[in-house]
Design a protein around this motif. Structure first.
Motif, PDB file in Angstrom:
ATOM      1  N   MET A 231       0.840  -1.200   0.000  1.00 57.48           N
ATOM      2  CA  MET A 231       0.000   0.000   0.000  1.00 57.48           C
ATOM      3  C   MET A 231       0.872   1.245   0.000  1.00 57.48           C
ATOM      4  O   MET A 231       1.854   1.314   0.738  1.00 57.48           O
ATOM      5  N   ASP A 232       0.465   2.216  -0.816  1.00 50.32           N
ATOM      6  CA  ASP A 232       1.266   3.422  -0.945  1.00 50.32           C
ATOM      7  C   ASP A 232       0.332   4.627  -1.026  1.00 50.32           C
ATOM      8  O   ASP A 232      -0.690   4.589  -1.734  1.00 50.32           O
ATOM      9  N   LEU A 233       0.656   5.694  -0.283  1.00 52.12           N
ATOM     10  CA  LEU A 233      -0.158   6.904  -0.332  1.00 52.12           C
ATOM     11  C   LEU A 233       0.067   7.632  -1.651  1.00 52.12           C
ATOM     12  O   LEU A 233       1.213   7.819  -2.081  1.00 52.12           O
ATOM     13  N   ASP A 234      -1.014   8.038  -2.278  1.00 50.07           N
ATOM     14  CA  ASP A 234      -0.943   8.674  -3.603  1.00 50.07           C
ATOM     15  C   ASP A 234      -0.544  10.144  -3.489  1.00 50.07           C
ATOM     16  O   ASP A 234      -1.066  10.882  -2.640  1.00 50.07           O
ATOM     17  N   HIS A 235       0.385  10.551  -4.352  1.00 47.52           N
ATOM     18  CA  HIS A 235       0.852  11.932  -4.422  1.00 47.52           C
ATOM     19  C   HIS A 235       1.234  12.457  -3.037  1.00 47.52           C
ATOM     20  O   HIS A 235       0.918  13.598  -2.656  1.00 47.52           O
ATOM     21  N   PHE A 236       1.939  11.611  -2.285  1.00 45.27           N
ATOM     22  CA  PHE A 236       2.287  11.996  -0.908  1.00 45.27           C
ATOM     23  C   PHE A 236       3.328  13.118  -0.910  1.00 45.27           C
ATOM     24  O   PHE A 236       3.307  13.974  -0.018  1.00 45.27           O
ATOM     25  N   LYS A 237       4.207  13.155  -1.897  1.00 42.53           N
ATOM     26  CA  LYS A 237       5.221  14.212  -1.932  1.00 42.53           C
ATOM     27  C   LYS A 237       4.551  15.580  -2.048  1.00 42.53           C
ATOM     28  O   LYS A 237       4.934  16.539  -1.361  1.00 42.53           O
ATOM     29  N   GLU A 276       6.230   6.264   2.762  1.00 42.95           N
ATOM     30  CA  GLU A 276       4.765   6.209   2.807  1.00 42.95           C
ATOM     31  C   GLU A 276       4.234   4.886   2.270  1.00 42.95           C
ATOM     32  O   GLU A 276       3.057   4.769   1.928  1.00 42.95           O
ATOM     33  N   GLU A 277       5.092   3.876   2.203  1.00 37.41           N
ATOM     34  CA  GLU A 277       4.698   2.561   1.696  1.00 37.41           C
ATOM     35  C   GLU A 277       4.539   1.585   2.873  1.00 37.41           C
ATOM     36  O   GLU A 277       5.384   1.520   3.766  1.00 37.41           O
ATOM     37  N   GLU A 309      -4.548  19.444  -1.841  1.00 39.22           N
ATOM     38  CA  GLU A 309      -4.806  20.457  -2.860  1.00 39.22           C
ATOM     39  C   GLU A 309      -3.889  20.339  -4.074  1.00 39.22           C
ATOM     40  O   GLU A 309      -4.289  20.652  -5.192  1.00 39.22           O
ATOM     41  N   ASP A 310      -2.669  19.906  -3.882  1.00 38.83           N
ATOM     42  CA  ASP A 310      -1.717  19.844  -5.001  1.00 38.83           C
ATOM     43  C   ASP A 310      -1.797  18.534  -5.766  1.00 38.83           C
ATOM     44  O   ASP A 310      -1.015  18.303  -6.692  1.00 38.83           O
ATOM     45  N   SER A 311      -2.730  17.660  -5.409  1.00 43.87           N
ATOM     46  CA  SER A 311      -2.877  16.397  -6.130  1.00 43.87           C
ATOM     47  C   SER A 311      -3.462  16.669  -7.514  1.00 43.87           C
ATOM     48  O   SER A 311      -4.455  17.391  -7.643  1.00 43.87           O
ATOM     49  N   PRO A 312      -2.882  16.092  -8.546  1.00 45.42           N
ATOM     50  CA  PRO A 312      -3.417  16.301  -9.896  1.00 45.42           C
ATOM     51  C   PRO A 312      -4.675  15.479 -10.161  1.00 45.42           C
ATOM     52  O   PRO A 312      -5.272  15.610 -11.230  1.00 45.42           O
ATOM     53  N   ASP A 313      -5.078  14.658  -9.193  1.00 39.35           N
ATOM     54  CA  ASP A 313      -6.227  13.781  -9.407  1.00 39.35           C
ATOM     55  C   ASP A 313      -7.460  14.300  -8.660  1.00 39.35           C
ATOM     56  O   ASP A 313      -8.117  15.224  -9.099  1.00 39.35           O
ATOM     57  N   SER A 314      -7.751  13.716  -7.499  1.00 39.44           N
ATOM     58  CA  SER A 314      -9.036  13.946  -6.843  1.00 39.44           C
ATOM     59  C   SER A 314      -9.001  15.028  -5.774  1.00 39.44           C
ATOM     60  O   SER A 314     -10.014  15.289  -5.135  1.00 39.44           O
ATOM     61  N   LYS A 315      -7.861  15.648  -5.527  1.00 40.78           N
ATOM     62  CA  LYS A 315      -7.711  16.696  -4.531  1.00 40.78           C
ATOM     63  C   LYS A 315      -7.904  16.213  -3.085  1.00 40.78           C
ATOM     64  O   LYS A 315      -8.028  17.025  -2.176  1.00 40.78           O
ATOM     65  N   VAL A 316      -7.971  14.911  -2.881  1.00 41.79           N
ATOM     66  CA  VAL A 316      -7.971  14.340  -1.529  1.00 41.79           C
ATOM     67  C   VAL A 316      -6.903  13.260  -1.482  1.00 41.79           C
ATOM     68  O   VAL A 316      -6.542  12.664  -2.507  1.00 41.79           O
ATOM     69  N   GLN A 351      -3.047   2.984 -13.480  1.00 43.51           N
ATOM     70  CA  GLN A 351      -4.463   2.966 -13.870  1.00 43.51           C
ATOM     71  C   GLN A 351      -5.266   4.110 -13.257  1.00 43.51           C
ATOM     72  O   GLN A 351      -6.466   4.207 -13.487  1.00 43.51           O
ATOM     73  N   GLY A 352      -4.640   4.950 -12.464  1.00 39.91           N
ATOM     74  CA  GLY A 352      -5.350   6.120 -11.950  1.00 39.91           C
ATOM     75  C   GLY A 352      -5.334   6.296 -10.451  1.00 39.91           C
ATOM     76  O   GLY A 352      -5.946   7.217  -9.925  1.00 39.91           O
ATOM     77  N   ARG A 353      -4.675   5.378  -9.725  1.00 37.75           N
ATOM     78  CA  ARG A 353      -4.555   5.487  -8.269  1.00 37.75           C
ATOM     79  C   ARG A 353      -5.907   5.295  -7.566  1.00 37.75           C
ATOM     80  O   ARG A 353      -6.934   5.120  -8.215  1.00 37.75           O
ATOM     81  N   ALA A 354      -5.840   5.296  -6.195  1.00 34.37           N
ATOM     82  CA  ALA A 354      -7.037   5.135  -5.360  1.00 34.37           C
ATOM     83  C   ALA A 354      -7.787   3.861  -5.732  1.00 34.37           C
ATOM     84  O   ALA A 354      -9.020   3.851  -5.791  1.00 34.37           O
ATOM     85  N   ARG A 355      -7.061   2.785  -5.967  1.00 36.60           N
ATOM     86  CA  ARG A 355      -7.663   1.498  -6.331  1.00 36.60           C
ATOM     87  C   ARG A 355      -6.730   0.370  -5.951  1.00 36.60           C
ATOM     88  O   ARG A 355      -5.593   0.605  -5.558  1.00 36.60           O
ATOM     89  N   TYR A 356      -7.238  -0.836  -6.088  1.00 38.28           N
ATOM     90  CA  TYR A 356      -6.374  -1.998  -5.855  1.00 38.28           C
ATOM     91  C   TYR A 356      -6.294  -2.847  -7.109  1.00 38.28           C
ATOM     92  O   TYR A 356      -7.236  -2.878  -7.913  1.00 38.28           O
TER      93      TYR A 356
END
Length: 359
Positions: A231-237, A276-277, A309-316, A351-356
């Protein structure tokens, strides 16, 4: 999550072997004392003395030796030590009484101290058991001195010496127990420092790999199913740069909390793989369960809705998961499963993150 802790201060098989050898040595010492004592005591006391040593004291030691072979001996060892010390001590008091009553002979009292110290420091009697032995031995000796003025004008001086010596032995036992307790506490802290991630309270990478290898070997022997979750947090940087390292640490702790809420079984192995993994290694009978758990982790993040806020995807803030699952016998090693789970995690990111994704 399995607990990694110091083994409690219990009696090991090696300790039991040493104890048995100590009991045998104690029997040999009694036999050797018999040789010296028989040269010291009057002849008319020889029969009573030999009877006491051979038919009372040696059988007491033999009884202790016998009970060490019981499977539950560890549960009542301290009581057995206390009973043995008191039985030997009072058997020795009887010799002192008989020697004085039959021949007016002042039999030495040093055996009282020898038996007590043997119990305190060779048998390893705990403080409260040693204190009980001291009190009962002291009361018995004082009672014997009231009954028989064995040592003449030095009777009460010797009584004070016996009580004082036993007291010193108990204090020594107390200090040993306290030092051993402090050592055990320090050892537990060292184990925690060497196995637990300080930020999340999950296993650190070294302990995570060790526990995962153990579970893999167990599942492989029994041909059972196993799953590795990477498991890895998306756009954690971007999150860390925007909100700061303290909020970044909070996000990492939140991931650990979510894992503990989802993976609840004692056998589930949870750890921080790095940065963050995170990784979870669990056993199970059906692959549907693994998908259910992965979906539960994702749902937890959706419900928390932590802004990014700086995530290029869902902003969360979200999490991506790669899963490798199957019969443990189908894989070469736990490293093989981790590699495949990591590849599945990479695909989830692509494939877009926030998935398994299941390998």
């Amino acid at each position: 999550m399995p607990n990694i802790a110091v083994v409690p201060n219990t009696t090991s098989s090696r300790d039991i072997l040493l104890l048995r050898l100590s009991i045998l040595v104690g029997g040999v010492l009694i036999a050797l004392f018999m040789i010296g004592d028989l040269q010291l005591i009057p002849r008319e006391l020889a029969g009573a003395y030999i009877t006491n040593r051979v038919l009372v004291q040696l059988p007491i030691l033999a009884s202790l030796l016998a009970v060490t072979f019981f499977s539950q001996f560890r549960n009542f060892a301290q009581t057995a030590f206390l009973g043995t010390v008191l039985a030997l001590t009072y058997a020795n008091y009887y010799v002192i009484h008989v020697s004085w009553a039959q021949a007016g002979f002042s039999f030495p009292y040093e055996g009282t101290l020898l038996y007590a110290f043997f119990g305190f420091f060779v048998f390893g009697m705990k403080f409260y058991y040693a204190l009980t032995a001291m009190l009962l031995s002291s009361l018995g000796f004082i009672g014997l001195m009231l009954l028989d003025p064995v040592y003449g004008e030095r009777t009460w001086m010797n009584a004070g010496f016996v009580v004082g010596s036993l007291f010193i032995g108990v204090i020594g036992r107390h200090r040993i127990d306290r030092l051993l307790g402090q050592l055990e506490d320090a050892n537990e802290q060292l184990v925690a420092l060497s196995t637990v991630d300080g930020l999340t309270d999950l296993l650190n990478r070294r302990a995570l790999m060790s526990e995962s290898e153990r579970l893999f070997a167990l599942q492989r022997r029994s041909n059972q199913r196993l799953a590795v979750f990477m498991m890895d947090l998306d756009h954690f940087k971007q999150f860390n740069d925007h909100y700061g390292h303290q909020q970044g640490d909070q996000a990492i702790r939140l991931q650990a909390d979510i894992m503990r809420q989802v993976f609840k079984r004692q056998t589930d192995i949870l750890g921080r793989y790095g940065g963050e993994e995170f990784m979870a290694v669990i056993e199970g009978e059906h692959s549907d369960r693994f998908e259910f758990l992965a979906a539960a982790v994702l749902k937890q993040w959706q419900e928390r809705a932590v802004p990014n806020e700086d995530s290029p995807d869902s902003k969360v803030l979200s999490c991506s998961i790669g899963i490798c699952q199957g019969l443990a016998s189908e894989f070469d090693s736990i490293d093989d499963m981790i590699r495949r789970a990591d590849e599945a995690l990479y695909r989830a990111k692509k494939q877009g993150r926030a998935r398994y994704v299941i390998a």
